[in-house]
Design a protein around this motif. Structure first.
Motif, PDB file in Angstrom:
ATOM      1  N   VAL A  51       8.195 -54.180 -11.969  1.00 54.25           N
ATOM      2  CA  VAL A  51       7.037 -53.384 -11.749  1.00 54.25           C
ATOM      3  C   VAL A  51       7.349 -51.749 -11.826  1.00 54.25           C
ATOM      4  CG1 VAL A  51       7.012 -53.003  -9.155  1.00 54.25           C
ATOM      5  CG2 VAL A  51       4.974 -53.319 -10.286  1.00 54.25           C
ATOM      6  N   VAL A  52       8.519 -51.520 -11.369  1.00 52.68           N
ATOM      7  CA  VAL A  52       9.029 -50.057 -11.454  1.00 52.68           C
ATOM      8  C   VAL A  52       9.120 -49.709 -13.158  1.00 52.68           C
ATOM      9  CG1 VAL A  52      10.840 -48.486 -11.026  1.00 52.68           C
ATOM     10  CG2 VAL A  52       9.915 -50.007  -9.131  1.00 52.68           C
ATOM     11  N   LEU A  53       9.860 -50.574 -13.443  1.00 54.96           N
ATOM     12  CA  LEU A  53      10.170 -50.400 -14.968  1.00 54.96           C
ATOM     13  C   LEU A  53       9.053 -50.368 -15.859  1.00 54.96           C
ATOM     14  CD1 LEU A  53      12.471 -49.835 -17.263  1.00 54.96           C
ATOM     15  CD2 LEU A  53      12.580 -52.312 -17.349  1.00 54.96           C
ATOM     16  N   SER A  54       8.248 -51.390 -15.781  1.00 52.65           N
ATOM     17  CA  SER A  54       6.918 -51.288 -16.643  1.00 52.65           C
ATOM     18  C   SER A  54       6.021 -50.196 -16.352  1.00 52.65           C
ATOM     19  CB  SER A  54       6.434 -52.714 -16.446  1.00 52.65           C
ATOM     20  OG  SER A  54       6.170 -53.030 -15.006  1.00 52.65           O
ATOM     21  N   SER A  55       5.695 -50.326 -15.167  1.00 52.85           N
ATOM     22  CA  SER A  55       4.947 -49.014 -14.626  1.00 52.85           C
ATOM     23  C   SER A  55       4.987 -47.617 -14.866  1.00 52.85           C
ATOM     24  CB  SER A  55       4.304 -49.280 -13.236  1.00 52.85           C
ATOM     25  OG  SER A  55       5.203 -49.060 -12.227  1.00 52.85           O
ATOM     26  N   GLY A  59       3.336 -45.205 -17.488  1.00 47.63           N
ATOM     27  CA  GLY A  59       2.725 -44.092 -16.771  1.00 47.63           C
ATOM     28  C   GLY A  59       3.210 -42.839 -17.592  1.00 47.63           C
ATOM     29  N   VAL A  60       4.629 -42.722 -18.102  1.00 47.96           N
ATOM     30  CA  VAL A  60       5.033 -41.733 -18.905  1.00 47.96           C
ATOM     31  C   VAL A  60       4.468 -41.631 -20.047  1.00 47.96           C
ATOM     32  CG1 VAL A  60       7.276 -40.684 -19.873  1.00 47.96           C
ATOM     33  CG2 VAL A  60       7.287 -41.684 -17.645  1.00 47.96           C
ATOM     34  N   ALA A  61       4.615 -42.785 -20.984  1.00 45.77           N
ATOM     35  CA  ALA A  61       3.880 -42.809 -22.218  1.00 45.77           C
ATOM     36  C   ALA A  61       2.269 -42.470 -22.298  1.00 45.77           C
ATOM     37  CB  ALA A  61       3.958 -44.313 -22.807  1.00 45.77           C
ATOM     38  N   ILE A 151      12.703 -44.258 -22.016  1.00 47.49           N
ATOM     39  CA  ILE A 151      11.755 -44.961 -22.759  1.00 47.49           C
ATOM     40  C   ILE A 151      10.526 -44.746 -23.101  1.00 47.49           C
ATOM     41  CG2 ILE A 151      10.974 -47.550 -22.663  1.00 47.49           C
ATOM     42  CD1 ILE A 151      13.730 -47.469 -23.671  1.00 47.49           C
ATOM     43  N   GLY A 152       9.757 -44.082 -21.851  1.00 50.59           N
ATOM     44  CA  GLY A 152       8.427 -43.536 -22.098  1.00 50.59           C
ATOM     45  C   GLY A 152       8.525 -42.590 -22.797  1.00 50.59           C
ATOM     46  N   ILE A 153       9.409 -41.649 -22.934  1.00 55.46           N
ATOM     47  CA  ILE A 153       9.332 -40.504 -23.697  1.00 55.46           C
ATOM     48  C   ILE A 153       9.431 -40.688 -25.120  1.00 55.46           C
ATOM     49  CG2 ILE A 153      10.684 -38.122 -24.093  1.00 55.46           C
ATOM     50  CD1 ILE A 153      10.906 -37.944 -20.932  1.00 55.46           C
ATOM     51  N   PHE A 168       3.970 -54.341 -24.709  1.00 61.27           N
ATOM     52  CA  PHE A 168       4.962 -55.352 -23.631  1.00 61.27           C
ATOM     53  C   PHE A 168       4.790 -54.798 -22.499  1.00 61.27           C
ATOM     54  CE2 PHE A 168       9.083 -55.864 -22.189  1.00 61.27           C
ATOM     55  CZ  PHE A 168       9.277 -57.138 -22.061  1.00 61.27           C
ATOM     56  N   PHE A 169       5.373 -53.615 -22.276  1.00 65.72           N
ATOM     57  CA  PHE A 169       5.393 -53.082 -20.809  1.00 65.72           C
ATOM     58  C   PHE A 169       4.136 -52.843 -20.085  1.00 65.72           C
ATOM     59  CE2 PHE A 169       9.416 -50.956 -22.502  1.00 65.72           C
ATOM     60  CZ  PHE A 169      10.339 -51.600 -21.654  1.00 65.72           C
ATOM     61  N   ASP A 170       3.047 -52.885 -20.646  1.00 69.48           N
ATOM     62  CA  ASP A 170       1.751 -53.043 -20.237  1.00 69.48           C
ATOM     63  C   ASP A 170       1.538 -54.324 -19.599  1.00 69.48           C
ATOM     64  OD1 ASP A 170      -0.663 -51.536 -19.193  1.00 69.48           O
ATOM     65  OD2 ASP A 170      -1.697 -52.777 -21.159  1.00 69.48           O
ATOM     66  N   SER A 171       1.550 -55.095 -20.614  1.00 74.01           N
ATOM     67  CA  SER A 171       1.604 -56.733 -20.271  1.00 74.01           C
ATOM     68  C   SER A 171       2.306 -57.056 -18.993  1.00 74.01           C
ATOM     69  CB  SER A 171       1.828 -57.574 -21.358  1.00 74.01           C
ATOM     70  OG  SER A 171       0.812 -57.340 -22.377  1.00 74.01           O
TER      71      SER A 171
END
Length: 397
Positions: A51-55, A59-61, A151-153, A168-171
């Protein structure tokens, strides 16, 4: 029945049952009841990294601007440092009035072994993960946050080609949120199993001699929440403090029970977004960072314990020593970020700074779990208050 009410009832029942069973039934409780609580905590821990990694990546993206990320980061760190300093002032002020430990004869024979605190530069170096997979395997939050930011940047920088990875991260984030809801349905049972052994072990015999410290820390944490966080959410967040605390009930009760900011993080994120209207991208950045570096509850605990230990040894703290406690405690909250047992290390640093006996730490070690419950509850509430405030200040930017 509302989940918050179920958790609260479970908490009350666990206290009653724990006091009735007492310490004589502790082996049985630890063998058959405590493992159920451990399984509940493991379920929550299982979902923390996903949850931390994906969200955080999403969020950053979604911010789409590194300048905006930097602006939010500065606001967050400043707010966390200011609230930590205020918490230390409240802890010292309240302890100076209530004077816990005066007239008590509890001087321990020797000091417990304290892990040496890392230098600030060591913390900075360890923030950069040489092996992100290893950081995820050990749930080392600061390196995970840095990796997710990168990753987000990167997704933002490559534009359209990064969209499949973002999807993928959103899912993954949506699946994680659904799992959180399913796990939380088990919370009343997990809370009961976690607290009954704690209450049985820390019965009246253990708690009564140090009741003055417990009461002072609890009053300090409640005052900090009602004064400081209410002011932040109403003045900066533009929402009613009543709505804020009502929306935070589930996360606060879970933090009180588990004594873990990390374990409460998924529920805190869910509550902030769904009940408090926090921006998803802001919450994804602010809450994981706060779970690592925001230590308002620990700061109050330090202030109270410093006065308590001084009183036990008959030492009068000067105003300059109290100012040093505030400064060293505030800086230590960042310097010990992500370090296991950070609360004890911070207290050791504070005592060392003002020349108080390190043996005093042994006095509060026996009731640390009881104190940890309220300070963790305050820590995660502060994370949410800052999230709500930053969300409001970022509107229209």
């Amino acid at each position: 029945m509302n989940l918050s009410i179920k958790i609260f009832i479970s908490l009350l029942l666990s206290v009653i049952v724990g006091l009735i069973l007492g310490e004589e039934n502790l082996p049985w409780l630890k063998a058959y009841i405590a493992p159920i609580g451990t399984m509940f905590i493991n379920l929550i821990k299982m979902i923390i990294v996903p949850v931390v990694l994906s969200s955080l990546v999403c969020g950053v993206a979604s911010l789409g601007d590194t300048k905006k990320l930097g602006r939010i980061g500065i606001k967050v760190i400043l707010l966390y440092l200011v609230t930590t300093a205020i918490a230390l002032i409240i802890g010292l002020g309240l302890a100076s009035i209530l004077q816990p430990g005066v007239g008590m004869n509890l001087v321990p024979e020797k000091a417990p072994e304290i892990t040496e605190a890392p230098t600030f530069m060591t913390v900075l170096v360890n923030m950069i993960p040489a092996n992100p997979i290893m950081s995820m395997a050990t749930a080392d939050m600061l390196p995970i946050i840095v990796f997710a930011l990168a990753i987000g940047i990167g997704i933002t920088a490559v534009g359209q080609k990064g969209q499949p990875l973002l999807n993928f991260f959103d899912s993954l984030a949506e699946v994680s949120y659904k799992l959180i809801s399913m796990i939380m349905s088990l919370a009343p049972y997990g809370v009961f199993a976690l607290l009954v052994p704690v209450v049985a072990e820390n019965g009246p015999k253990v708690l009564l001699p140090l009741l003055s410290v417990i009461v002072t820390v609890y009053i300090g944490c409640i005052l900090h929440a009602l004064i400081v966080y209410s002011s932040i959410v109403s003045a900066l967040g533009k929402i009613s403090p009543i709505k804020f605390f009502k929306g935070m009930t589930e996360a606060m009760l879970l933090a009180f029970t588990t004594c873990s900011s990390a374990a409460t993080l998924p529920i805190n994120m869910k509550n902030c977004e769904e009940k408090l209207g926090a921006n998803k991208s802001v919450a994804s950045f602010v809450l994981p960072l706060g779970a690592t570096i925001n230590m308002d509850g620990t700061a109050i605990y330090q202030g109270v314990c410093a006065i308590f230990i001084a009183n036990i040894y008959g030492i009068d703290l000067t105003m300059s020593q109290m100012i040093m406690i505030i400064i060293s405690g505030t800086l230590a909250s960042v310097g010990t970020a992500g370090v296991p047992g950070a609360g004890v290390i911070m207290l050791a640093l504070v005592l060392q700074t003002v020349g108080l006996p390190m043996e005093g730490i042994a006095l509060v070690a026996g009731i640390d779990r009881v104190l940890d419950m309220i300070r963790t509850c305050l820590n995660i509430t502060g994370d949410a208050a800052v999230t709500v405030a930053v969300t409001q200040t970022e509107k229209g930017k």
